[in-house]
Enzyme design. Structure first.
Site, PDB file in Angstrom:
ATOM      1  N   LYS A 114       2.300 -11.714   8.030  1.00  0.00           N
ATOM      2  CA  LYS A 114       1.266 -11.310   7.126  1.00  0.00           C
ATOM      3  C   LYS A 114       0.637 -12.605   6.531  1.00  0.00           C
ATOM      4  O   LYS A 114       1.924 -12.301   5.430  1.00  0.00           O
ATOM      5  CB  LYS A 114       1.875  -9.843   6.859  1.00  0.00           C
ATOM      6  N   TYR A 143       5.923 -11.913   4.522  1.00  0.00           N
ATOM      7  CA  TYR A 143       4.703 -11.469   3.994  1.00  0.00           C
ATOM      8  C   TYR A 143       4.269 -12.980   3.539  1.00  0.00           C
ATOM      9  O   TYR A 143       4.916 -12.483   1.679  1.00  0.00           O
ATOM     10  CB  TYR A 143       5.026 -10.461   3.189  1.00  0.00           C
ATOM     11  N   VAL A 166      -3.228  -6.484   9.872  1.00  0.00           N
ATOM     12  CA  VAL A 166      -2.468  -4.735   8.925  1.00  0.00           C
ATOM     13  C   VAL A 166      -2.789  -4.757   7.515  1.00  0.00           C
ATOM     14  O   VAL A 166      -3.377  -5.826   6.590  1.00  0.00           O
ATOM     15  CB  VAL A 166      -1.491  -6.472   8.404  1.00  0.00           C
ATOM     16  N   THR A 170       0.758  -1.261   0.179  1.00  0.00           N
ATOM     17  CA  THR A 170       0.384  -0.363  -0.274  1.00  0.00           C
ATOM     18  C   THR A 170       0.636   1.165   0.066  1.00  0.00           C
ATOM     19  O   THR A 170       0.535   2.465  -0.687  1.00  0.00           O
ATOM     20  CB  THR A 170      -0.937   0.090   1.449  1.00  0.00           C
TER      21      THR A 170
END
Length: 294
Positions: free
Chosen positions: A164, A136, A204, A48
């Site tokens: 994540k 991630y 998150v 993001t």
């Protein structure tokens, strides 16, 4: 277990000035607002945060500026993932110097390495700094999974602390959580409550850029045993999750469109990303207004 990275983390956008330069003042303002309204962790330079189009120096400057703005009120997790192990290690060292509390490291993308190479990549990075690592797992972007068996082995390293999870493999997440001490964080907003309910440490959230208090309220309600209220709050925010995350545009684009509509720091996107068109922006604002007046 105390969540190692916080509980309600925002995958923060990276504000730019109208000319496209890094807007550090805007980043500080936005970070302060996010923490004041419920986030106890900020992920910088993630998906993001437009990490593919920010420079190494900009990533370091962003960590320093946000650290100054939020102090010890929130955990700062610096995204340092690249497809190059040596480059990622350099970013990790710079993030540590800049004041990050932890590192977010995505699976190496594009080259699609096999699992033993992915494992070696993460182990190298775990030895690069003294900071904890969050792995991630987002195969839709990287082209590779961090397979559950790989995660089980990586969990043995003392600095690999969290995941994540954007795998959309709910069974695999539960399997790893049940067999390790890895702290799982929902990386897809539609899974925030569901993953939390089976033992995740938190989320998150991209949607938290615009409604940090609501995202936190879902987890707060669950923690106090108000499970029906938690479900109701998650259902309330679902239209905004759908509008921001499932309309064919990256969450970065929709988050910046909404932040701009709310007169909050955002600025342009860096190519190849392009801003949302007027119709999309108006639609996003209408969904947001419907949530905030509910």
């Amino acid at each position: 277990m105390t969540p190692p990275l916080g509980r309600t983390l925002c995958a923060m956008i990276t504000p730019f000035t109208p000319t496209g330069a890094l807007d550090l003042d805007g980043a500080q303002h936005l970070a302060d607002r996010l923490v004041t309204h419920g986030c106890d962790g900020l992920v910088l330079s993630g998906t993001t945060g437009e990490s593919p189009t920010t420079t190494d120096a900009e990533k370091s400057s962003l960590v320093k500026a946000v650290r100054q703005a939020v102090g010890a009120r929130a955990t700062i997790v610096a995204g340092v993932g690249t497809p190059d192990t040596a480059h990622t290690a350099r970013l990790a060292r710079e993030a540590e110097k800049a004041g990050a509390d932890a590192l977010l490291v995505v699976a190496p993308y594009y080259s699609r390495p096999p699992q033993d190479a992915i494992e070696a990549h993460f182990l190298t990075l775990a030895e690069t700094t003294g900071l904890p690592l969050a792995l991630y797992d987002i195969p839709s972007r990287t082209g590779v999974r961090i397979e559950p068996d790989t995660l089980l082995r990586l969990a043995e390293h003392p600095r690999i602390k969290a995941v994540k999870d954007c795998s959309y493999d709910f069974l695999a997440a539960q399997k790893v959580m049940s067999r390790t001490d890895l702290a799982y964080y929902a990386g897809c907003d539609e899974h925030n409550l569901a993953l939390y309910a089976v033992g995740a440490a938190g989320c998150v959230s991209t949607v938290a850029n615009v409604v940090p208090g609501h995202v936190r309220a879902v987890l707060d309600a669950f923690d106090t045993g108000e499970t029906a209220r938690a479900a109701h709050l998650q259902q309330q925010v679902t239209p905004l999750v759908e509008a921001m995350m499932s309309n064919g545009l990256p969450g970065t684009v929709t988050a910046k469109a909404l932040l701009a509509a709310l007169n909050l720091p955002a600025g342009p996107l860096r190519p190849p990303l392009r801003p949302a068109d007027r119709k999309t922006a108006v639609g996003l604002r209408a969904v947001y207004d419907g949530l905030t007046t509910a």
